[in-house]
Write a protein that holds these residues in place. Sequence first.
Motif, PDB file in Angstrom:
ATOM      1  N   ALA A   1       0.842  -1.200   0.000  1.00  0.00           N
ATOM      2  CA  ALA A   1       0.000   0.000   0.000  1.00  0.00           C
ATOM      3  C   ALA A   1       0.882   1.256   0.000  1.00  0.00           C
ATOM      4  N   LEU A   2       2.027   1.179   0.658  1.00  0.00           N
ATOM      5  CA  LEU A   2       2.958   2.308   0.652  1.00  0.00           C
ATOM      6  C   LEU A   2       3.462   2.579  -0.762  1.00  0.00           C
ATOM      7  N   ALA A   3       3.850   1.541  -1.461  1.00  0.00           N
ATOM      8  CA  ALA A   3       4.319   1.697  -2.845  1.00  0.00           C
ATOM      9  C   ALA A   3       3.216   2.290  -3.716  1.00  0.00           C
ATOM     10  N   ALA A   4       1.977   1.880  -3.490  1.00  0.00           N
ATOM     11  CA  ALA A   4       0.854   2.408  -4.263  1.00  0.00           C
ATOM     12  C   ALA A   4       0.623   3.885  -3.955  1.00  0.00           C
ATOM     13  N   ALA A   5       0.793   4.276  -2.716  1.00  0.00           N
ATOM     14  CA  ALA A   5       0.596   5.677  -2.338  1.00  0.00           C
ATOM     15  C   ALA A   5       1.690   6.574  -2.915  1.00  0.00           C
TER      16      ALA A   5
ATOM     17  N   HIS B   1       5.841   9.326  -8.084  1.00  0.00           N
ATOM     18  CA  HIS B   1       7.182   8.861  -8.461  1.00  0.00           C
ATOM     19  C   HIS B   1       8.208   9.015  -7.341  1.00  0.00           C
ATOM     20  N   LEU B   2       7.802   8.626  -6.142  1.00  0.00           N
ATOM     21  CA  LEU B   2       8.721   8.648  -5.011  1.00  0.00           C
ATOM     22  C   LEU B   2       9.046   7.215  -4.611  1.00  0.00           C
ATOM     23  N   PRO B   3      10.324   6.906  -4.431  1.00  0.00           N
ATOM     24  CA  PRO B   3      10.695   5.547  -4.025  1.00  0.00           C
ATOM     25  C   PRO B   3      10.367   5.309  -2.548  1.00  0.00           C
ATOM     26  N   GLU B   4      10.045   4.063  -2.229  1.00  0.00           N
ATOM     27  CA  GLU B   4       9.744   3.717  -0.835  1.00  0.00           C
ATOM     28  C   GLU B   4      10.921   4.037   0.080  1.00  0.00           C
ATOM     29  N   GLU B   5      12.128   3.902  -0.439  1.00  0.00           N
ATOM     30  CA  GLU B   5      13.315   4.157   0.380  1.00  0.00           C
ATOM     31  C   GLU B   5      13.326   5.591   0.909  1.00  0.00           C
TER      32      GLU B   5
END
Length: 167
Positions: A94-98, A103-107
């Motif tokens: 869900a974080l990756a989807a948000a 275009h922001l990486p999860e890192e």
Amino acid sequence: SMTELLQAPFDIWKNTTNADIIYDPVTDDQGRQVPMSLSALNHLLQSADRSVRQAAYESALRGFAGHKRTLAATFAAAQKRDVIVAHLRRYSSALAAALGPVHLPEELFHNLLRAADTGAEHFRRYLRFRRRELSVDRLMPWDLQAPLDPEVDVRVGFGEAMEQVGD
């Protein structure tokens, strides 16, 4: 075709907090009894008078307490929605989807959390400073937005803000 359904948790929260919850009125800085609402709460929490801030905060807590199961179910539904939508759109979480649409990486998110954790002592120092400046023995949640210098008016009108920011 799913927009209304996906929007439902927010709509339920908005209707519950703005229409269904009855907040106790609060006495403001001028000694007038004023109706409480979420928008009034934000204003009242910035009062120089600690008793006004506390009354507003406690009024909101009492209002929320009567609807805590509805609000909890609403937040749970929003979380489930986010997980399901992420899965359907083939995101890893869900974080990756948000973060994906912007275009922001999860890192980056995790780095921000680490930075916040690293800076926690600075925040604790700020809270100690705030407690001293407000001259209170114990800083409470209703003290976090209190003005440190009630003589300074920090309100800025729209026109003045536009001048400061520029067109």
